[in-house]
Design a protein around this motif. Structure first.
Motif, PDB file in Angstrom:
ATOM      1  N   LYS A  16      22.753  13.139  52.746  1.00 46.98           N
ATOM      2  CA  LYS A  16      22.479  11.753  52.176  1.00 46.98           C
ATOM      3  C   LYS A  16      21.064  11.579  52.106  1.00 46.98           C
ATOM      4  CE  LYS A  16      26.482   9.328  53.663  1.00 46.98           C
ATOM      5  NZ  LYS A  16      27.239   8.281  54.561  1.00 46.98           N
ATOM      6  N   LYS A  17      20.155  12.033  52.934  1.00 49.30           N
ATOM      7  CA  LYS A  17      18.876  11.967  53.017  1.00 49.30           C
ATOM      8  C   LYS A  17      18.369  12.616  51.920  1.00 49.30           C
ATOM      9  CE  LYS A  17      17.956  10.578  57.914  1.00 49.30           C
ATOM     10  NZ  LYS A  17      17.296  11.235  59.019  1.00 49.30           N
ATOM     11  N   GLN A  18      18.739  13.807  51.617  1.00 47.73           N
ATOM     12  CA  GLN A  18      18.415  14.884  50.712  1.00 47.73           C
ATOM     13  C   GLN A  18      18.719  14.197  49.260  1.00 47.73           C
ATOM     14  OE1 GLN A  18      20.494  18.547  51.661  1.00 47.73           O
ATOM     15  NE2 GLN A  18      18.614  19.201  52.975  1.00 47.73           N
ATOM     16  N   ARG A  19      19.851  13.635  48.875  1.00 48.22           N
ATOM     17  CA  ARG A  19      20.206  13.070  47.860  1.00 48.22           C
ATOM     18  C   ARG A  19      19.307  11.950  47.460  1.00 48.22           C
ATOM     19  NH1 ARG A  19      26.809  13.312  48.204  1.00 48.22           N
ATOM     20  NH2 ARG A  19      26.906  15.432  47.748  1.00 48.22           N
ATOM     21  N   ILE A  20      18.908  10.911  48.557  1.00 52.63           N
ATOM     22  CA  ILE A  20      18.194   9.782  48.472  1.00 52.63           C
ATOM     23  C   ILE A  20      16.643  10.284  47.918  1.00 52.63           C
ATOM     24  CG2 ILE A  20      16.901   7.846  49.655  1.00 52.63           C
ATOM     25  CD1 ILE A  20      19.716   7.649  51.151  1.00 52.63           C
ATOM     26  N   LYS A  21      16.072  11.381  48.453  1.00 51.04           N
ATOM     27  CA  LYS A  21      14.843  11.824  48.439  1.00 51.04           C
ATOM     28  C   LYS A  21      14.815  12.178  47.106  1.00 51.04           C
ATOM     29  CE  LYS A  21      11.294  14.709  50.374  1.00 51.04           C
ATOM     30  NZ  LYS A  21      11.011  15.653  51.403  1.00 51.04           N
ATOM     31  N   LYS A  22      15.867  13.139  46.692  1.00 51.71           N
ATOM     32  CA  LYS A  22      15.775  13.709  45.049  1.00 51.71           C
ATOM     33  C   LYS A  22      15.921  12.472  44.201  1.00 51.71           C
ATOM     34  CE  LYS A  22      18.461  16.874  42.472  1.00 51.71           C
ATOM     35  NZ  LYS A  22      19.581  17.751  42.373  1.00 51.71           N
TER      36      LYS A  22
END
Length: 156
Positions: A16-22
């Motif tokens: 989720k954090k990676q998706r939000i960052k992306k």
């Protein structure tokens, strides 16, 4: 079982954090691209404004010459000219661009203009802007583009 669940939960949180960052990075890229497009748009409008200003000066000159040849001949074009000025100004105001014309105003230090014949007046104290070759353009209260002027000296 709970270790598996915790491991899965941590992995899910990381994804989720990676998706939000992306998504946030894509948003920044999109905003940057919009800024570039906006700047190019404003520059294009500034170029069109300057060229329209030049053309209008030629048009007025032609109307004046036409009047000398045939009295009242320019009257046919006067309303069209006024309509163009009105619409042109309204559309520039929509994007907060303002044309400033300093014709017949004193030439002072600090004006956002370049005088193309300043060298001719080294010994003259008082100068007047005889003609605006290119207008000063302002946007959002800030200088967008300097103007270009022709000066004349004032006799004491």
């Amino acid at each position: 079982m709970s270790d598996k669940k915790n491991s899965h939960s941590r992995m899910s949180a990381r994804i989720k954090k990676q998706r939000i960052k992306k998504i946030e990075q894509q948003k920044k890229n999109d905003e940057s691209e919009l800024n570039v497009i906006n700047n190019e748009f404003i520059e294009a409008v500034a170029d069109l404004t300057t060229e329209s200003y030049r053309f209008l000066q030629v048009f007025v000159s032609c109307m004046n010459k036409l009047d000398k040849l045939e009295s009242g001949a320019s009257k046919r074009y006067e309303s069209r000219y006024q309509f163009f000025i009105k619409k042109f100004t309204e559309n520039l105001q929509r994007i907060d661009i303002h044309v400033q014309d300093f014709t017949n105003k004193p030439h002072e230090t600090g004006l956002p203009v370049t005088a193309i014949n300043l060298d001719e007046f080294k010994n003259c104290n008082k100068l007047i802007i005889e003609q605006m070759v290119e207008p000063v353009l302002m946007r959002n209260g800030k200088l967008l583009r300097n103007g270009t002027v022709i000066l004349k000296g004032v006799k004491k």
